[in-house]
Design a protein around this motif. Structure first.
Motif, short mmCIF file in Angstrom:
data_model
loop_
_atom_site.label_atom_id
_atom_site.label_comp_id
_atom_site.label_asym_id
_atom_site.label_seq_id
_atom_site.Cartn_x
_atom_site.Cartn_y
_atom_site.Cartn_z
N SER A 186 0.81 -1.22 0.00
CA SER A 186 0.00 0.00 0.00
C SER A 186 0.85 1.27 0.00
CB SER A 186 -0.92 0.01 1.21
OG SER A 186 -0.14 0.05 2.39
N LYS A 187 2.15 1.13 0.31
CA LYS A 187 3.02 2.30 0.29
C LYS A 187 4.07 2.16 -0.81
CE LYS A 187 3.46 1.26 4.74
NZ LYS A 187 2.18 0.57 4.98
N LEU A 190 4.29 5.24 -2.89
CA LEU A 190 3.90 6.46 -2.16
C LEU A 190 4.53 7.72 -2.76
CD1 LEU A 190 2.11 7.24 0.25
CD2 LEU A 190 4.12 7.13 1.70
N LYS A 275 -7.57 -4.61 4.08
CA LYS A 275 -6.72 -3.74 3.26
C LYS A 275 -6.62 -4.23 1.82
CE LYS A 275 -3.84 -1.97 6.96
NZ LYS A 275 -2.48 -1.81 7.50
N PHE A 383 -11.39 -1.19 3.12
CA PHE A 383 -11.10 -0.75 4.48
C PHE A 383 -12.31 -0.97 5.38
CE2 PHE A 383 -8.49 2.34 1.90
CZ PHE A 383 -7.29 1.71 2.15
N ASN B 23 -0.29 2.43 11.16
CA ASN B 23 0.00 2.77 9.76
C ASN B 23 -1.28 2.74 8.94
OD1 ASN B 23 2.78 2.80 10.27
ND2 ASN B 23 2.96 0.61 9.87
N ASP B 24 -1.21 3.32 7.73
CA ASP B 24 -2.30 3.22 6.73
C ASP B 24 -3.66 3.70 7.26
OD1 ASP B 24 -0.71 2.03 4.65
OD2 ASP B 24 -0.76 0.14 5.77
N ASP B 26 -6.62 5.55 6.79
CA ASP B 26 -7.15 6.18 5.57
C ASP B 26 -8.22 7.21 5.92
OD1 ASP B 26 -9.39 4.32 5.94
OD2 ASP B 26 -9.88 4.87 3.88
N LYS B 72 2.86 5.35 9.31
CA LYS B 72 3.13 5.54 7.88
C LYS B 72 1.85 5.67 7.06
CE LYS B 72 7.43 2.89 7.95
NZ LYS B 72 7.36 2.16 9.24
N ASN B 73 1.97 6.39 5.93
CA ASN B 73 0.89 6.50 4.93
C ASN B 73 -0.39 7.07 5.54
OD1 ASN B 73 -0.10 6.22 2.33
ND2 ASN B 73 -0.73 4.10 2.61
N SER B 99 4.96 8.93 7.36
CA SER B 99 4.77 9.39 5.97
C SER B 99 3.30 9.70 5.78
CB SER B 99 5.26 8.36 4.95
OG SER B 99 4.56 7.14 5.07
N PHE B 100 3.01 10.49 4.73
CA PHE B 100 1.63 10.90 4.45
C PHE B 100 1.19 10.42 3.08
CE2 PHE B 100 3.11 14.12 7.44
CZ PHE B 100 2.02 14.27 8.30
#
Lengths: 409, 170
Positions: A186-187, A190, A275, A383, B23-24, B26, B72-73, B99-100
């Protein structure tokens, strides 16, 4: 200096020397907003640029696709705010009957190679399918672009992905993109772009290019460019009336990474909750009982996707107690379904068919899942809570149709 | 008015049950799509993180001036500005992440909400609700266990101007 595809497209729209990592100002050819985000675009314009003229109005559009038609008063109000603003300013609206904005931009030939387009939809990078720079942005960015026709942008680095080998039915572009997502995560992209190369691309339909490009968002990326094939060329010739002038990377363009992914004899893939990159072979989950199926979204709502489903369901019935929901991406796709008798076939099989739009992704245009419900969806995100309280698995229309038929994977 | 380039505030470490930064996260976990018809910033704060497991009561705990630290993200997913504005609505002073998501990063920069990229953090050294200080110009902090990236030029310019509209030349 040698350039990647994204560097070349941005260079065509900027007075500054463009190079990955640099922040530059770039011109935006087409600016859009939809019913999510749109009212705030209007609000920002009215607050910061009251009574000012918007430049290049024929290239500004509203597209209502998320909650179409509006099912609550606040959503109806949001759409009405955009309609009234559009009328006052002479801007065209693709209203609640039209379907998903990005798809309309492709169908009308507004999205074409080398162009820059922005909108309040995070899957705007889908436009990489026609070699365009598409970027989803927030409502402040879009309001600024409406008024100025430009934006600041950090020129992304690019990953080069070489796809090795070939695959065939029932494996599709959806399985391919899920597998890539599994490999890079998923990253994995990025803030970056991807250029895809490989012989398997030659066999993909235009709809599969859309699918491949749409899930760039789930890799964290900016926009991806699969090397165009004949199907993409044909689509563009039909829609724009001219031979497409694709932008190609320079031979010695600089990539931040080069990856080879072996997709030879790739088997159908499925992303397990919660995910999109939690991807497994469908085979591993064989026998998983399901409650509902959704076919549609910007990722898999094309006529080719719906044909795949109809072919499997023709003359048959979906399993008992299975709810199958189908949402065409656009009005054009819906019309084509009628012409090809697919609506009848799917109706006879027991499907619910809705008007075009974003479908299951956007707060339940066509309903949400309940707690404990297992859903197979052809969309792009699973999600927790996104499509309801149940569990969502992401798969291809073919996998979804077989699951609907059997009531299990 | 020149905005301050040094900030201080109490931290919220957004961690899971194993005490790792999540992380992640959303945009549907930050500000769920069912609230998207809300366009008034004042009303957004109450829904912040209301779809994030373990943090659904965040909006009632957060105080003006707090700093949020995530993994992260952060902010992957949709393009909704509300996922940034909801923090401004609560008076959150800055968001620090490993991180974004790309769109999220732009949205935050454009609205003038300081978001800071963490270069290094030793999580064990920090307590929930501890107060920290950050220099936005050079990325230094009052702890050697937290190093962040300084603002980029665009980010600094927009932050100083207030937002993209006040900064951007037509």
């Amino acid at each position: 200096m040698s350039k990647t595809i994204v560097e070349k497209i941005i260079q065509l729209h900027s007075d500054e020397e463009v190079k990955a990592g640099k922040i530059v100002w770039m011109k935006i050819d087409i600016r859009t907003a939809r019913d999510f985000g749109g009212p705030n675009v209007v609000k920002n314009i009215e607050k910061y640029y009251p009574n000012e003229q918007l430049p290049d109005k024929q290239n500004i559009f509203f597209t209502f696709d998320t909650v179409a038609p509006a099912k609550t008063i606040p959503y109806a109000n949001s759409q009405q705010i955009c309609r009234e603003f559009a009328k006052k300013n002479g801007i065209k609206v693709f209203d609640v009957d039209a379907g998903i904005g990005t798809h309309i931009l492709m169908e009308t030939g507004l999205a074409r190679p080398g162009r820059t387009l922005v909108g309040t939809d995070s899957h705007f990078n889908i436009l990489g399918a026609v070699g365009a720079f598409g970027q989803g942005m927030g409502d402040q960015d879009i309001a600024f672009a409406f008024r100025t026709g430009k934006t600041w942008f950090e020129v992304p680095e690019t990953i080069k992905i070489n796809l090795k080998g070939k695959f065939s039915y029932p494996t599709t572009g959806k399985d391919l993109v899920l597998y890539i997502l599994k490999k890079i995560g998923s990253k994995g992209a990025l803030g970056k772009c991807i250029e895809y190369y490989g012989e398997c691309l030659k066999d993909l339909s235009f709809a599969e290019y859309i699918t491949l490009c749409s899930m760039m968002t789930e890799m964290g990326g900016i926009v991806s460019f699969p090397e165009p094939n004949q199907n993409v060329k044909n689509f563009l010739i039909e829609r724009t009336g001219e031979n497409p002038e694709f932008i190609y990377a320079d031979k010695d363009a600089k990539y931040c990474d080069e990856i080879v992914i072996d997709v030879n004899d790739l088997q159908p893939q499925i992303a397990c909750p919660p995910k999109p990159d939690n991807v497994k072979d469908v085979e591993i989950l064989k026998g998983l009982k399901i409650g509902s199926v959704f076919v549609g979204s910007c990722t898999n709502g094309r006529i080719e996707d719906i044909r795949d489903v109809a072919e499997i369901l023709k003359g048959k019935k979906v399993a008992k107690e299975i709810m199958l929901r189908i949402v065409p991406a656009t009005k054009e796709v819906y019309g084509q379904m009628l012409k090809e008798n697919l609506v009848q076939i799917l109706y006879d099989a027991g499907a619910i068919i809705s008007n075009p739009g974003c479908g299951g992704c956007a707060s339940g245009q066509i309903g949400m899942t309940g707690k404990g419900e297992v859903q197979i969806s052809t969309s792009n995100r699973n999600f927790t809570g996104k499509q309801g309280a149940g569990k969502t698995y992401l798969a291809s229309p073919i996998t979804a149709a077989f699951a609907a038929l059997k009531g299990e994977l | 008015m020149k905005k301050k380039m040094k900030i201080q505030g109490k931290i919220w470490l957004i961690i899971d049950k194993d005490k790792n930064l999540i992380n992640d996260i959303d945009t549907d976990m930050i500000f769920h799509n069912k609230y998207l018809a809300i366009t008034d910033i004042e009303k957004m704060g109450q829904y912040t993180f209301d779809n994030l497991e373990g943090w659904k009561d965040f909006s009632s705990k957060a105080k003006t001036g707090d700093l949020v630290i995530v993994g992260k993200n952060f902010g992957s997913g949709s393009s909704r500005q509300q996922a940034v504005d909801c923090f401004a609505s609560l008076g959150i002073q800055a968001i620090l992440a490993e991180s974004f998501g790309a769109i999220y990063k732009r949205n935050a920069i454009n609205s003038g909400l300081p978001i800071l990229q963490i270069k290094e953090i030793d999580l064990q050294r920090f307590n929930q609700r501890e107060e920290i200080e950050i220099n936005l110009v050079d990325g230094s902090t009052n702890s050697k266990y937290l190093v962040i990236e300084p603002f980029s030029k665009v980010q600094k310019d927009i932050y100083q101007a207030g937002n993209l509209f006040k900064f951007g030349k037509i």
